[in-house]
Design a protein around this motif. Structure first.
Motif, PDB file in Angstrom:
ATOM      1  N   ARG A   1      56.265  22.556  36.397  1.00  0.00           N
ATOM      2  CA  ARG A   1      56.620  22.358  37.799  1.00  0.00           C
ATOM      3  C   ARG A   1      55.667  23.141  38.712  1.00  0.00           C
ATOM      4  O   ARG A   1      54.969  24.047  38.269  1.00  0.00           O
ATOM      5  N   LEU A   2      55.704  22.771  39.972  1.00  0.00           N
ATOM      6  CA  LEU A   2      55.060  23.522  41.046  1.00  0.00           C
ATOM      7  C   LEU A   2      56.174  23.850  42.019  1.00  0.00           C
ATOM      8  O   LEU A   2      56.794  22.946  42.587  1.00  0.00           O
ATOM      9  N   HIS A   3      56.466  25.136  42.177  1.00  0.00           N
ATOM     10  CA  HIS A   3      57.611  25.538  42.988  1.00  0.00           C
ATOM     11  C   HIS A   3      57.271  26.817  43.737  1.00  0.00           C
ATOM     12  O   HIS A   3      56.785  27.791  43.128  1.00  0.00           O
ATOM     13  N   ALA A   4      57.525  26.820  45.042  1.00  0.00           N
ATOM     14  CA  ALA A   4      57.332  28.001  45.892  1.00  0.00           C
ATOM     15  C   ALA A   4      55.919  28.571  45.761  1.00  0.00           C
ATOM     16  O   ALA A   4      55.725  29.774  45.715  1.00  0.00           O
ATOM     17  N   GLY A   5      54.948  27.671  45.657  1.00  0.00           N
ATOM     18  CA  GLY A   5      53.555  28.094  45.589  1.00  0.00           C
ATOM     19  C   GLY A   5      53.120  28.627  44.240  1.00  0.00           C
ATOM     20  O   GLY A   5      52.058  29.222  44.117  1.00  0.00           O
ATOM     21  N   ILE A   6      53.929  28.398  43.210  1.00  0.00           N
ATOM     22  CA  ILE A   6      53.586  28.861  41.867  1.00  0.00           C
ATOM     23  C   ILE A   6      53.534  27.657  40.926  1.00  0.00           C
ATOM     24  O   ILE A   6      54.509  26.921  40.797  1.00  0.00           O
TER      25      ILE A   6
ATOM     26  N   GLN B   1      35.204  28.968  41.672  1.00  0.00           N
ATOM     27  CA  GLN B   1      35.440  30.398  41.872  1.00  0.00           C
ATOM     28  C   GLN B   1      36.748  30.777  41.174  1.00  0.00           C
ATOM     29  O   GLN B   1      37.729  30.042  41.267  1.00  0.00           O
ATOM     30  N   PRO B   2      36.771  31.911  40.483  1.00  0.00           N
ATOM     31  CA  PRO B   2      38.001  32.299  39.775  1.00  0.00           C
ATOM     32  C   PRO B   2      39.152  32.613  40.727  1.00  0.00           C
ATOM     33  O   PRO B   2      38.950  33.145  41.810  1.00  0.00           O
ATOM     34  N   VAL B   3      40.339  32.225  40.287  1.00  0.00           N
ATOM     35  CA  VAL B   3      41.578  32.536  41.002  1.00  0.00           C
ATOM     36  C   VAL B   3      42.331  33.520  40.114  1.00  0.00           C
ATOM     37  O   VAL B   3      42.644  33.220  38.970  1.00  0.00           O
ATOM     38  N   SER B   4      42.594  34.694  40.635  1.00  0.00           N
ATOM     39  CA  SER B   4      43.240  35.725  39.815  1.00  0.00           C
ATOM     40  C   SER B   4      44.757  35.642  39.926  1.00  0.00           C
ATOM     41  O   SER B   4      45.298  34.933  40.761  1.00  0.00           O
ATOM     42  N   GLY B   5      45.407  36.399  39.069  1.00  0.00           N
ATOM     43  CA  GLY B   5      46.854  36.547  39.182  1.00  0.00           C
ATOM     44  C   GLY B   5      47.677  35.649  38.291  1.00  0.00           C
ATOM     45  O   GLY B   5      48.864  35.480  38.535  1.00  0.00           O
TER      46      GLY B   5
ATOM     47  N   ALA C   1      50.101  31.915  40.803  1.00  0.00           N
ATOM     48  CA  ALA C   1      50.465  31.814  42.217  1.00  0.00           C
ATOM     49  C   ALA C   1      49.254  31.290  42.984  1.00  0.00           C
ATOM     50  O   ALA C   1      48.129  31.744  42.774  1.00  0.00           O
ATOM     51  N   LEU C   2      49.496  30.319  43.865  1.00  0.00           N
ATOM     52  CA  LEU C   2      48.414  29.765  44.664  1.00  0.00           C
ATOM     53  C   LEU C   2      48.183  30.648  45.881  1.00  0.00           C
ATOM     54  O   LEU C   2      49.074  30.793  46.711  1.00  0.00           O
ATOM     55  N   PRO C   3      47.004  31.237  45.993  1.00  0.00           N
ATOM     56  CA  PRO C   3      46.737  32.094  47.149  1.00  0.00           C
ATOM     57  C   PRO C   3      46.752  31.282  48.444  1.00  0.00           C
ATOM     58  O   PRO C   3      46.144  30.214  48.529  1.00  0.00           O
ATOM     59  N   ALA C   4      47.453  31.779  49.439  1.00  0.00           N
ATOM     60  CA  ALA C   4      47.581  31.070  50.715  1.00  0.00           C
ATOM     61  C   ALA C   4      46.227  30.789  51.352  1.00  0.00           C
ATOM     62  O   ALA C   4      46.038  29.757  51.995  1.00  0.00           O
ATOM     63  N   GLU C   5      45.267  31.679  51.160  1.00  0.00           N
ATOM     64  CA  GLU C   5      43.961  31.486  51.788  1.00  0.00           C
ATOM     65  C   GLU C   5      43.177  30.311  51.188  1.00  0.00           C
ATOM     66  O   GLU C   5      42.188  29.861  51.769  1.00  0.00           O
ATOM     67  N   LEU C   6      43.622  29.789  50.054  1.00  0.00           N
ATOM     68  CA  LEU C   6      42.947  28.636  49.448  1.00  0.00           C
ATOM     69  C   LEU C   6      43.565  27.312  49.864  1.00  0.00           C
ATOM     70  O   LEU C   6      43.034  26.258  49.540  1.00  0.00           O
ATOM     71  N   ILE C   7      44.677  27.347  50.567  1.00  0.00           N
ATOM     72  CA  ILE C   7      45.338  26.121  51.017  1.00  0.00           C
ATOM     73  C   ILE C   7      44.849  25.810  52.422  1.00  0.00           C
ATOM     74  O   ILE C   7      45.011  26.605  53.338  1.00  0.00           O
TER      75      ILE C   7
END
Length: 128
Positions: A10-15, A39-43, A61-67
């Motif tokens: 699933r994709l839920h609450a930005g995760i 570019q690597p996405v950490s976390g 978690a999807l970083p807000a700055e990438l959306i």
């Protein structure tokens, strides 16, 4: 190690969440990497499923700055082999203007507006 699979749950609450299935004969867990525009996405987090052997819970978690407007594609791969295990896309902003679902929603809204206007017209003409 070709039998390693990452299945989205699933994709839920930005995760983004998935299950990593690792065969019994694998020597080690793969070193997973999440990238966006190369570019690597950490976390990201990998936790073993205590009830199923060879299954691991993967979360990033999807970083807000990438959306942002347009289509953003994230790729999850095995850093050691370069094999792509999964990918997902986030679509936002102006890119949705041409999307069929957005067009249908707009048509529904316009139809509702016409129905209200027609009903008002019928009430007004019936009263006169």
């Amino acid at each position: 190690m070709n039998d390693i699979r990452l299945v989205k749950t699933r994709l839920h609450a930005g995760i983004w969440e998935g299950e990593l299935h690792v065969p019994d004969d694998a020597r080690a867990l793969p070193d997973l990497e999440v990238t966006h525009l190369d570019q690597p996405v950490s976390g990201h987090v990998l936790d073993e499923d205590p009830e199923r052997a060879g299954v691991w819970f993967f979360r990033v978690a999807l970083p807000a700055e990438l959306i942002s407007d347009g289509v953003q594609v994230f790729v999850i791969s095995n850093r050691d082999t370069g094999a792509k295990l999964a990918h997902f896309s986030i679509i936002a902003g102006e890119a949705l203007a041409d999307d069929m679902r957005a067009e249908m929603a707009l048509l529904r809204a316009e139809l509702d507006m016409l129905k209200r206007a027609f009903r008002r017209h019928c009430v007004d003409t019936g009263a006169n």
